[in-house]
Write an enzyme that holds these catalytic residues in place. Sequence first.
Site, PDB file in Angstrom:
ATOM      1  N   SER A  83     -28.598  30.358  -2.699  1.00 16.77           N
ATOM      2  CA  SER A  83     -27.150  30.037  -3.059  1.00 16.77           C
ATOM      3  C   SER A  83     -27.217  28.849  -3.816  1.00 16.77           C
ATOM      4  O   SER A  83     -27.704  29.035  -5.107  1.00 16.77           O
ATOM      5  CB  SER A  83     -26.477  30.099  -1.553  1.00 16.77           C
ATOM      6  OG  SER A  83     -25.188  29.955  -1.743  1.00 16.77           O
ATOM      7  N   ASP A 103     -23.404  41.186  -1.796  1.00 16.36           N
ATOM      8  CA  ASP A 103     -23.090  39.740  -1.720  1.00 16.36           C
ATOM      9  C   ASP A 103     -21.355  39.514  -2.016  1.00 16.36           C
ATOM     10  O   ASP A 103     -20.930  39.515  -2.968  1.00 16.36           O
ATOM     11  CB  ASP A 103     -23.913  38.803  -2.776  1.00 16.36           C
ATOM     12  CG  ASP A 103     -23.766  37.499  -2.660  1.00 16.36           C
ATOM     13  OD1 ASP A 103     -22.942  37.134  -1.793  1.00 16.36           O
ATOM     14  OD2 ASP A 103     -24.176  36.880  -3.269  1.00 16.36           O
ATOM     15  N   HIS A 137     -25.102  38.063   1.379  1.00 17.52           N
ATOM     16  CA  HIS A 137     -25.426  36.852   0.867  1.00 17.52           C
ATOM     17  C   HIS A 137     -26.803  36.170   1.338  1.00 17.52           C
ATOM     18  O   HIS A 137     -27.628  35.663   0.795  1.00 17.52           O
ATOM     19  CB  HIS A 137     -24.266  35.862   0.866  1.00 17.52           C
ATOM     20  CG  HIS A 137     -24.538  34.596   0.161  1.00 17.52           C
ATOM     21  ND1 HIS A 137     -24.578  34.608  -1.278  1.00 17.52           N
ATOM     22  CD2 HIS A 137     -24.647  33.624   0.671  1.00 17.52           C
ATOM     23  CE1 HIS A 137     -24.853  33.396  -1.675  1.00 17.52           C
ATOM     24  NE2 HIS A 137     -24.830  32.588  -0.607  1.00 17.52           N
TER      25      HIS A 137
END
Length: 436
Positions: free
Chosen positions: A242, A336, A370
């Site tokens: 991320s 995601d 994600h």
Amino acid sequence: MAAPRVIVEPAGRVCWDEPVRIAVRGLAPEQPVALRASLRDEKGALFRAHARYRADARGQLDLQRAPALGGSFAGLEPMGLLWAMQPDRPFWRLVKRDVQTPLQVELEVLDDPEPQEPQESAGPEGGRVLARAVHERHFMAAGVRRVPVREGRVRATLFLPPGEGRFAGIIDLFGSGGGLCEYRASLLAGHGFAVLALAYFRYEDLPEYLCDVCLEYFEEAVAFMLQHPKVKGPSIGLLGFSKGGDLCLSMAAFLKDITATVLINSCVANTVVPLHYKDMIIPDLGIDPSKQKTTESGLLDFGDAWNNPLEEPNHQSLIPLEKAQGPFLFIVGMDDHNWKSAFYAQIASERLQAHGKDRPQIIYYPETGHCIDPPYFPPSRASVHAILGDTVFYGGEPKAHSRAQEDAWLQIQTFFQKHLNGKNSMKYPGAGGSRL
């Protein structure tokens, strides 16, 4: 007839990312039973999963051969009792903070005289417990050393594999939740790497909030690793998830001695806050609030909210990854909902090739969200963001996401073994990711 008993193999110390064989002996022939797994995390939240099975003609049940007939999952899922666990608290994510202690998984076998339909997800209530066992899952392999690091400004934990040699070094970065997350680094060290879990805000005397980020801090962490007597130079690898991923991209682009970089669902632009390095400033990409979505259940969905880094003036936030010396591996969840990870990986590939560089390795995982963790962590489809305080939708379908976590973990190790140790011999079980 002997009383039923639960068997977990191997019986010794098992790490969280290792599969086990779960079996039951001493049942009646063709006996229907339910298996239930449960654990409590460090904050007392209860996670549970269950599935219904039928013993074979000899009264034995082996989860490597017997398909689940319903419950939290169905079909042949030898580790389903772990990855299918759900919390008793809404939007609660399983995160291990103290990696020096194991998680205790209680396994129970219950009498299940009237199996319900396969789609039934409610737990087996009232069933008589026939057998019980406790299975410990550790986060540090035998001999792995945990070394707190307070060197200059660097706040981190270094995990060193057992043995007398020197080891390929990796810096591990998490995202915008902040703090110091050690569980991925501690598990990776069990596979022969010296891994530095690096905090960069919301930890000890580091800034409480993610404000202007200075790349010099991360440069100091690279220098620490290369000067450490147990780290094998002349360079190191980076692993980022991320926001930690775009920080790793910036490190690879601007700092020396980076050989290999792995990005898990990351952006190719600098995000959240401006990035400073010497006399340079890269602005953050920014969000268009009008494009931010809310799901039917009221969860935040940021997938379409980020500005397009290819458009003016957003391209100023693009990280010049073509300046990097080593190769890249992009791990991409196709579902995601935090941002367009597949789109960003494609931008990276086109940009590298336009500058005469090798295109990166990209692995696309369908129906994967994600938060791609090491194997057997229950997939987190939504959770309360540590900084925002709101519940964010991450996407992913549990079974496909779980498969992706298993495969990605092996792919990450193989990539680092190849580019840091010159080895290319690991084998994969094949989890369905498509590779470029």
